[in-house]
Design a protein around this motif. Structure first.
Motif, PDB file in Angstrom:
ATOM      1  N   VAL A   1       0.846  -1.193   0.000  1.00  0.00           N
ATOM      2  CA  VAL A   1       0.000   0.000   0.000  1.00  0.00           C
ATOM      3  C   VAL A   1       0.879   1.240   0.000  1.00  0.00           C
ATOM      4  O   VAL A   1       1.741   1.400   0.859  1.00  0.00           O
ATOM      5  CB  VAL A   1      -0.916  -0.007   1.246  1.00  0.00           C
ATOM      6  CG1 VAL A   1      -1.780   1.251   1.272  1.00  0.00           C
ATOM      7  CG2 VAL A   1      -1.775  -1.258   1.266  1.00  0.00           C
ATOM      8  N   ASP A   2       0.659   2.108  -0.978  1.00  0.00           N
ATOM      9  CA  ASP A   2       1.325   3.404  -1.028  1.00  0.00           C
ATOM     10  C   ASP A   2       0.411   4.395  -0.310  1.00  0.00           C
ATOM     11  O   ASP A   2      -0.720   4.615  -0.734  1.00  0.00           O
ATOM     12  CB  ASP A   2       1.541   3.820  -2.484  1.00  0.00           C
ATOM     13  CG  ASP A   2       2.261   5.149  -2.623  1.00  0.00           C
ATOM     14  OD1 ASP A   2       1.961   6.094  -1.861  1.00  0.00           O
ATOM     15  OD2 ASP A   2       3.129   5.249  -3.502  1.00  0.00           O
ATOM     16  N   THR A   3       0.891   4.956   0.796  1.00  0.00           N
ATOM     17  CA  THR A   3       0.034   5.807   1.617  1.00  0.00           C
ATOM     18  C   THR A   3      -0.492   7.037   0.884  1.00  0.00           C
ATOM     19  O   THR A   3      -1.530   7.571   1.254  1.00  0.00           O
ATOM     20  CB  THR A   3       0.747   6.253   2.905  1.00  0.00           C
ATOM     21  OG1 THR A   3       1.967   6.913   2.565  1.00  0.00           O
ATOM     22  CG2 THR A   3       1.041   5.064   3.803  1.00  0.00           C
ATOM     23  N   GLU A   4       0.212   7.483  -0.148  1.00  0.00           N
ATOM     24  CA  GLU A   4      -0.281   8.626  -0.927  1.00  0.00           C
ATOM     25  C   GLU A   4      -1.235   8.159  -2.015  1.00  0.00           C
ATOM     26  O   GLU A   4      -2.328   8.689  -2.168  1.00  0.00           O
ATOM     27  CB  GLU A   4       0.888   9.391  -1.535  1.00  0.00           C
ATOM     28  CG  GLU A   4       1.720  10.109  -0.487  1.00  0.00           C
ATOM     29  CD  GLU A   4       2.877  10.886  -1.103  1.00  0.00           C
ATOM     30  OE1 GLU A   4       2.838  11.179  -2.307  1.00  0.00           O
ATOM     31  OE2 GLU A   4       3.813  11.193  -0.363  1.00  0.00           O
ATOM     32  N   GLN A   5      -0.830   7.160  -2.767  1.00  0.00           N
ATOM     33  CA  GLN A   5      -1.639   6.675  -3.882  1.00  0.00           C
ATOM     34  C   GLN A   5      -2.954   6.065  -3.403  1.00  0.00           C
ATOM     35  O   GLN A   5      -3.979   6.206  -4.055  1.00  0.00           O
ATOM     36  CB  GLN A   5      -0.846   5.635  -4.677  1.00  0.00           C
ATOM     37  CG  GLN A   5      -1.589   5.077  -5.874  1.00  0.00           C
ATOM     38  CD  GLN A   5      -0.777   4.029  -6.606  1.00  0.00           C
ATOM     39  OE1 GLN A   5       0.398   3.838  -6.352  1.00  0.00           O
ATOM     40  NE2 GLN A   5      -1.422   3.331  -7.514  1.00  0.00           N
ATOM     41  N   HIS A   6      -2.928   5.407  -2.260  1.00  0.00           N
ATOM     42  CA  HIS A   6      -4.106   4.703  -1.761  1.00  0.00           C
ATOM     43  C   HIS A   6      -4.762   5.426  -0.581  1.00  0.00           C
ATOM     44  O   HIS A   6      -5.484   4.807   0.192  1.00  0.00           O
ATOM     45  CB  HIS A   6      -3.724   3.272  -1.367  1.00  0.00           C
ATOM     46  CG  HIS A   6      -3.157   2.487  -2.507  1.00  0.00           C
ATOM     47  ND1 HIS A   6      -1.831   2.139  -2.569  1.00  0.00           N
ATOM     48  CD2 HIS A   6      -3.733   2.026  -3.642  1.00  0.00           C
ATOM     49  CE1 HIS A   6      -1.619   1.482  -3.691  1.00  0.00           C
ATOM     50  NE2 HIS A   6      -2.747   1.399  -4.362  1.00  0.00           N
TER      51      HIS A   6
END
Length: 64
Positions: free
Chosen positions: A32-37
């Motif tokens: 999980v990418d905290t910015e993208q998701h």
């Protein structure tokens, strides 16, 4: 920042949110990418900055 999905699931379970943990299991990618998701995390009731502070391994330290 990238976080393993299993860490998010464990965090949700530790907070007693098994329904959201199941939802995270089915909806989040393995990494999980905290910015993208951010939208998916928000849907699960997770603030990415708050998440980083709660994960084990010394990731907390952002925002004090």
């Amino acid at each position: 920042m990238n976080i393993d999905k299993s860490q998010i699931i464990e965090l949700l379970k530790s907070q007693g949110n098994s329904d959201k943990a199941d939802q995270a299991e089915s909806e989040l990618p393995d990494t999980v990418d905290t910015e993208q998701h951010a939208g998916l995390l928000a849907k699960l009731g997770i603030d990415p900055q708050d998440l980083l502070g709660k994960l084990p391994g010394g990731l907390g330290g952002f925002g004090g």
